[in-house]
Motif scaffolding. Structure first.
Motif, short mmCIF file in Angstrom:
data_model
loop_
_atom_site.label_atom_id
_atom_site.label_comp_id
_atom_site.label_asym_id
_atom_site.label_seq_id
_atom_site.Cartn_x
_atom_site.Cartn_y
_atom_site.Cartn_z
N ASN A 56 0.84 -1.20 0.00
CA ASN A 56 0.00 0.00 0.00
C ASN A 56 0.87 1.25 0.00
O ASN A 56 2.10 1.16 -0.14
N ASP A 57 0.27 2.40 0.20
CA ASP A 57 0.99 3.68 0.10
C ASP A 57 2.08 3.85 1.15
O ASP A 57 2.97 4.69 0.98
N SER A 79 5.01 -7.20 -9.57
CA SER A 79 4.09 -6.44 -10.42
C SER A 79 3.27 -5.46 -9.59
O SER A 79 2.87 -4.39 -10.08
N ILE A 80 3.02 -5.82 -8.33
CA ILE A 80 2.26 -4.93 -7.43
C ILE A 80 3.19 -3.92 -6.78
O ILE A 80 2.90 -2.72 -6.71
N LEU A 81 4.35 -4.39 -6.29
CA LEU A 81 5.31 -3.52 -5.61
C LEU A 81 5.75 -2.37 -6.51
O LEU A 81 5.98 -1.24 -6.05
N LYS A 82 5.89 -2.67 -7.79
CA LYS A 82 6.39 -1.69 -8.75
C LYS A 82 5.57 -0.40 -8.73
O LYS A 82 6.09 0.70 -8.99
N ASN A 83 4.30 -0.52 -8.38
CA ASN A 83 3.43 0.65 -8.36
C ASN A 83 3.69 1.58 -7.19
O ASN A 83 3.22 2.72 -7.18
N TYR A 84 4.44 1.10 -6.19
CA TYR A 84 4.67 1.90 -4.99
C TYR A 84 6.12 2.31 -4.79
O TYR A 84 6.42 3.15 -3.93
N ILE A 85 7.04 1.73 -5.56
CA ILE A 85 8.46 2.03 -5.39
C ILE A 85 8.84 3.30 -6.14
O ILE A 85 8.48 3.50 -7.31
N LEU A 86 9.60 4.16 -5.46
CA LEU A 86 10.03 5.44 -6.03
C LEU A 86 11.50 5.35 -6.47
O LEU A 86 12.28 4.57 -5.90
N LYS A 104 15.99 -4.53 -11.44
CA LYS A 104 15.77 -3.20 -12.00
C LYS A 104 14.62 -3.22 -13.00
O LYS A 104 13.75 -2.34 -13.00
N ASN A 105 14.61 -4.23 -13.86
CA ASN A 105 13.54 -4.33 -14.86
C ASN A 105 12.19 -4.62 -14.23
O ASN A 105 11.16 -4.10 -14.66
N SER A 106 12.19 -5.47 -13.20
CA SER A 106 10.94 -5.89 -12.57
C SER A 106 10.32 -4.82 -11.68
O SER A 106 9.10 -4.74 -11.55
N LEU A 107 11.19 -4.01 -11.06
CA LEU A 107 10.70 -3.04 -10.09
C LEU A 107 10.72 -1.61 -10.60
O LEU A 107 10.22 -0.69 -9.94
N GLY A 108 11.34 -1.40 -11.75
CA GLY A 108 11.37 -0.06 -12.32
C GLY A 108 12.23 0.91 -11.55
O GLY A 108 11.93 2.11 -11.50
N THR A 109 13.29 0.42 -10.93
CA THR A 109 14.19 1.28 -10.18
C THR A 109 15.63 0.85 -10.43
O THR A 109 15.88 -0.31 -10.78
N SER A 110 16.58 1.75 -10.27
CA SER A 110 17.98 1.43 -10.55
C SER A 110 18.82 1.24 -9.29
O SER A 110 19.88 0.60 -9.33
N LYS A 111 18.36 1.77 -8.16
CA LYS A 111 19.16 1.73 -6.93
C LYS A 111 18.97 0.37 -6.24
O LYS A 111 18.20 0.23 -5.28
N VAL A 112 19.71 -0.62 -6.73
CA VAL A 112 19.54 -2.00 -6.27
C VAL A 112 20.84 -2.54 -5.69
O VAL A 112 21.91 -2.39 -6.29
#
Length: 266
Positions: A56-57, A79-86, A104-112
């Motif tokens: 959630n938020d 797929s759900i987490l990706k909507n909340y990660i900045l 990175k591809n799955s979560l849409g973030t680079s800081k991994v």
């Protein structure tokens, strides 16, 4: 810093307890995502106030997200987490075989950050190898290493491929030790000792040998020479190990573990 731990299994709870015991964070700064009702209720009974069963938020309010779930459980979760990660959030994954680029591809973030702890982390005696994407800052990496060190010791590697080797050596390593110990315990019982006697003889020997090696400047090879004497009992056993090419067989086992770690990431 506020932290989210995804998954309250062995390592997830180990991290939660270690971070709190070391005063790295407080319970108010810790958010846990656990979908299993029994585990979530258990955490709440232990005083963890911020426990959620679905993303959630609240996830958007943390600075560090720790993924402590099995790789096979991630497809739907990601797929759900990706909507909340900045983009500003750092993700630390301890999932075996899952590469940084996949995360990175799955979560849409680079800081991994990708890490491989082992079982003794549960008692503060763990060994963790970790690496990170170049977008993770020095300060963020330093903070995460301090967190990892609450469960034992850690080593940073700039080359991600070394994490597969870490998995083979220290990640799976405790099982190899237990395998050798069990073989000695079984043989001790064949020699006439009770199970409890055999277990004490073997476990104390392993514990003492490790502590002795840690407190000295001698190498393992030098310690072997110190225990052995020409024509003695230790030499008799070591000759059998050598004739059976035990060192080579151990190496083959480690190669197989590393190969499997790489396969999991493909």
């Amino acid at each position: 810093m506020k932290i989210l731990i995804v998954g309250a299994g062995n390592m997830g709870t180990t991290y939660a307890e270690s971070f709190l015991l070391s005063h790295s964070i407080t319970k108010n700064d810790l958010l846990i995502l656990e979908k299993t009702t029994e585990k979530a209720d258990f955490l709440k009974e232990k005083g963890y106030k911020n426990v959620i069963s679905e993303p959630n938020d609240k996830i958007s309010r943390v600075q560090l997200i720790i993924l402590a779930v099995k790789p096979q459980d991630t497809e739907v979760l990601f797929s759900i987490l990706k909507n909340y990660i900045l983009p500003s959030q750092t993700v630390l994954s301890i999932m075996a075989g899952v590469k940084i680029q996949t995360l990175k591809n799955s979560l849409g973030t680079s800081k991994v950050i990708r890490a491989m702890p082992n079982l003794p982390s549960q008692i503060g005696m763990g060994m963790t190898g970790f690496t990170a994407d170049e977008s993770v800052s020095r300060d963020e990496l330093f903070f995460v290493q301090n967190l990892l060190n609450t469960t034992g010791k850690s080593l940073y590697f700039s080359e991600e491929e070394k994490i597969d080797a870490v998995t083979a050596i220290s990640g799976s390593g405790p099982a190899y030790i237990y395998f050798f110990m069990e073989a000695m315990i079984e043989k001790a019982q064949e020699m006439g000792f009770s199970h409890s006697e055999a277990e004490l003889l073997v476990t104390q020997t392993f514990m003492g040998a490790v502590h002795l090696e840690n407190r000295s400047n001698y190498s393992c090879e030098e310690w072997i020479k110190r225990v052995s004497s020409k024509g003695g009992t230790t030499e008799a056993a070591l000759n059998i190990f050598s004739n059976e090419k035990l060192t080579e067989k151990i190496g083959n086992g480690l190669d197989a573990a590393q190969k499997r770690a790489k396969e999991l990431g493909e």
